[in-house]
Design a protein around this motif. Structure first.
Motif, PDB file in Angstrom:
ATOM      1  N   ARG A 255       0.999  -1.637  -0.533  1.00 31.09           N
ATOM      2  CA  ARG A 255      -0.210   0.439  -0.094  1.00 31.09           C
ATOM      3  C   ARG A 255       0.419   1.287  -0.422  1.00 31.09           C
ATOM      4  NH1 ARG A 255      -5.069  -1.093   1.386  1.00 31.09           N
ATOM      5  NH2 ARG A 255      -5.852  -3.000   2.279  1.00 31.09           N
ATOM      6  N   SER A 256       1.994   1.473   0.399  1.00 34.41           N
ATOM      7  CA  SER A 256       2.856   2.665   0.513  1.00 34.41           C
ATOM      8  C   SER A 256       4.245   1.914   0.117  1.00 34.41           C
ATOM      9  CB  SER A 256       2.955   3.213   1.659  1.00 34.41           C
ATOM     10  OG  SER A 256       4.224   4.317   2.189  1.00 34.41           O
ATOM     11  N   PHE A 257       4.262   1.461  -1.172  1.00 38.22           N
ATOM     12  CA  PHE A 257       5.796   0.930  -2.122  1.00 38.22           C
ATOM     13  C   PHE A 257       7.013   2.177  -2.494  1.00 38.22           C
ATOM     14  CE2 PHE A 257       8.743  -1.398  -4.493  1.00 38.22           C
ATOM     15  CZ  PHE A 257       9.004  -2.570  -4.193  1.00 38.22           C
TER      16      PHE A 257
ATOM     17  N   THR B 249       5.729  -7.419  -3.255  1.00 39.85           N
ATOM     18  CA  THR B 249       6.520  -6.918  -2.759  1.00 39.85           C
ATOM     19  C   THR B 249       7.688  -6.861  -2.564  1.00 39.85           C
ATOM     20  OG1 THR B 249       6.598  -8.824  -1.779  1.00 39.85           O
ATOM     21  CG2 THR B 249       4.585  -7.537  -1.094  1.00 39.85           C
ATOM     22  N   TRP B 250       8.529  -7.251  -3.442  1.00 36.74           N
ATOM     23  CA  TRP B 250       9.940  -7.596  -3.930  1.00 36.74           C
ATOM     24  C   TRP B 250      10.306  -6.618  -4.340  1.00 36.74           C
ATOM     25  CZ3 TRP B 250      12.947 -11.381  -2.779  1.00 36.74           C
ATOM     26  CH2 TRP B 250      14.008 -11.861  -2.718  1.00 36.74           C
ATOM     27  N   ASP B 251      11.175  -5.854  -3.529  1.00 40.51           N
ATOM     28  CA  ASP B 251      12.161  -4.602  -4.514  1.00 40.51           C
ATOM     29  C   ASP B 251      13.169  -5.235  -4.313  1.00 40.51           C
ATOM     30  OD1 ASP B 251      13.766  -1.908  -3.752  1.00 40.51           O
ATOM     31  OD2 ASP B 251      12.292  -1.490  -3.003  1.00 40.51           O
ATOM     32  N   VAL B 252      13.740  -5.003  -5.895  1.00 44.08           N
ATOM     33  CA  VAL B 252      14.917  -5.402  -6.390  1.00 44.08           C
ATOM     34  C   VAL B 252      16.233  -4.958  -6.367  1.00 44.08           C
ATOM     35  CG1 VAL B 252      16.243  -6.365  -8.780  1.00 44.08           C
ATOM     36  CG2 VAL B 252      13.975  -5.892  -8.519  1.00 44.08           C
TER      37      VAL B 252
ATOM     38  N   ASN C 128      16.939 -10.223   4.961  1.00 46.15           N
ATOM     39  CA  ASN C 128      15.052 -10.082   5.115  1.00 46.15           C
ATOM     40  C   ASN C 128      13.982 -10.173   4.316  1.00 46.15           C
ATOM     41  OD1 ASN C 128      12.932 -10.177   7.408  1.00 46.15           O
ATOM     42  ND2 ASN C 128      13.176  -8.728   7.886  1.00 46.15           N
ATOM     43  N   PRO C 129      14.799 -10.715   3.566  1.00 46.81           N
ATOM     44  CA  PRO C 129      13.675 -10.393   2.011  1.00 46.81           C
ATOM     45  C   PRO C 129      12.080 -10.573   2.440  1.00 46.81           C
ATOM     46  CG  PRO C 129      14.921 -11.997   2.016  1.00 46.81           C
ATOM     47  CD  PRO C 129      15.090 -11.884   2.865  1.00 46.81           C
TER      48      PRO C 129
END
Length: 492
Positions: free
Chosen positions: A277-279, A307-310, A318-319
């Motif tokens: 909701r706030s990426f 959700t994955w931030d490359v 902590n992915p």
């Protein structure tokens, strides 16, 4: 705050060594930061003032922490602080206040500790190590910088103490459940009406077919690849509760905001809700955009949130386990799929799924759609070794044995005999009428293989029913008996 070090173990013998922040091995102090990122607190402290600084995410972590303390008994003070996202802090505090019950459980909690450590050793640890409880629940700060300042105040009060015992280790218990059975290795599927019953089915698959493998957390796991679990009828506003679930209703209510809200605790790396909701720095609300897509076109295939931030997660420690949430519409109902790269089936699966079902209903309500099924895809479906016995006990004690008939969504079969040609005839049908799939043959074996090849049934019990019914038809054909589907054969 230092003590004479007489250990016979090296620092690298510490369990989960790479996940610990090591300061001064002669210090009496261990710091447990629960879910708050440990480095945010440790970087504000003098490394000379503590031995170990570590997170504590699960009940299993209490066991690992205890084994480390027994190896390095110069730890006489344990500072407990940070965000308690999974009630592990409450369980640890309860242990220090009340000790353990006869079956190694912590009173008032669902935590059961390592039976490889004798009860008298657990009690010795409780008496010889002082817990300093600085959790927010006790009125202490949540912000990492403020936590560090509070820790400094506490450190100034502590006297130096000698080790409470000689260093020691305890044998690991043999794994529960035996060897994994042979299986297809990937692509397991289960379906249930509710989250609780479906959780039992997934857990049984992992315990029965899961390969025993190491993990990055100093204990073994049972793991299968790519489970697909479908939940068809759970009402997220009035869930079907089961007492065998490994958490309380209050804990579930406390968990919901981790997926449903963008808010997060100070010092927490992220929550799923924040990523959804706030990426990123611009704060993209991906759930709002999913709703917009679905309002614009029910046939869209672009209602997706990730959700994955490359940049962070490809190299971070902590992915996120939840990777993606996607939605689509079938016959006026909203269907949702959640994809996990790593899924702790015993501890996390059910909570995750209840919360995702709530998210699904929110999207359905806001887009004027009915609620369809929820699908959970778990690339790595695993249960950690410390939970194998709990999982087996739960399965054995509470698993629902299906003796009732379930309607197969793929239809049903009409079975008849044709005496003139000595054939068994099978017509596939649905509520809309007969389909083009028609079979005939002389033996049950032949027909079972033909029907199975076409994949016209989806339920195991439906295939079992077909086998029984076709065998009856074959017997009737050979012996000249009357055959009526679903009726017992009458022998004169």
């Amino acid at each position: 705050m230092t003590a004479e070090l007489g250990a016979t173990y090296n620092l690298t013998d510490l369990i989960s060594y790479k996940d610990l922040q090591i300061g001064n091995p002669e210090s009496n102090v261990g710091i447990c930061t629960l879910w708050t990122q440990r480095h945010l607190i440790a970087q504000k402290l003098d490394t000379a003032d503590y031995f170990i600084c570590a997170n504590l995410y699960s009940f299993a972590g209490i066991n690992l922490m205890a084994r480390n303390i027994f190896m390095f008994p110069q730890i006489r003070y344990l500072i407990l602080c940070g965000a308690d996202q999974s009630s592990t802090g409450e369980a640890l505090a309860s242990f220090f206040a009340k000790g353990l019950g006869a079956n190694h459980t912590i009173p008032g909690t669902q935590a059961k500790l390592d039976e490889g450590i004798p009860l008298e050793a657990w009690e010795e640890l409780r008496q010889q190590v002082q817990l300093i409880d600085l959790r927010p629940a006790k009125g202490y700060p949540k912000n990492p910088e403020a936590i560090a300042e509070q820790i400094k105040l506490e450190l100034a009060k502590l006297a130096t103490l000698p080790p409470f015992a000689e260093p020691r280790t305890f044998p690991e218990l043999a794994p529960e459940g035996g060897k994994a059975l042979p299986s297809e290795r990937t692509g397991f599927r289960v379906q249930g009406e509710t989250v609780a019953e479906t959780w039992l089915e997934v857990m049984q698959l992992v315990m029965r077919f899961g390969q025993i493998k190491p993990t990055e957390y100093s204990q073994q796991q049972r793991e299968i690849y790519n489970t697909v679990a479908v939940i068809t009828d759970e009402n997220p506003d009035d869930i079907v509760w089961a007492d065998y679930l490994p958490f309380s209703r209050a804990e579930l209510e406390n968990y919901y905001p981790k997926i449903l809200s963008a808010e997060k605790e100070p010092g927490i790396a992220y929550t799923y809700g924040e990523r959804l909701r706030s990426f990123g720095e611009e704060g993209h609300d991906q759930i709002a955009r999913m709703k917009e897509r679905l309002r614009e076109a029910h046939h869209t295939r672009r209602a997706v949130a990730v959700t994955w931030d490359v940049e962070q997660d490809s190299v971070g420690d902590n992915p996120p386990c939840l990777l993606e949430v996607s939605a689509g519409v079938q016959d006026g109902a909203l269907y949702m799929t959640a994809r996990f790269r790593s899924h702790d089936i015993y501890t996390a699966w059910a909570q995750n799924t209840y919360a995702l079902r709530k998210l699904q209903k929110e999207i359905a309500d806001d887009t004027g759609l009915r609620l369809g099924a929820l699908t959970i895809i778990s690339h790595s479906a695993h249960i950690y070794a410390d939970k194998w016995k709990f999982a087996l006990d739960t399965i054995d004690s509470f698993k629902k044995r299906r003796l009732d008939w379930r309607s197969d969504p793929r239809g049903y079969f009409i079975i008849e005999l044709e005496r003139e040609r000595s054939l068994i005839k099978v017509q596939h049908s649905t509520i809309e009428g007969n389909t083009p799939y028609y079979f005939e043959g002389k033996t049950a074996r032949q027909l079972c293989l033909l029907i199975a090849h076409e994949k016209l049934a989806s339920l195991e019990e439906h295939y079992s029913y077909l086998g029984r019914e076709l065998q009856k038809a074959e017997i009737a054909l050979k012996l000249g008996l009357n055959y009526t589907q679903d009726k017992e054969l009458e022998f004169n």
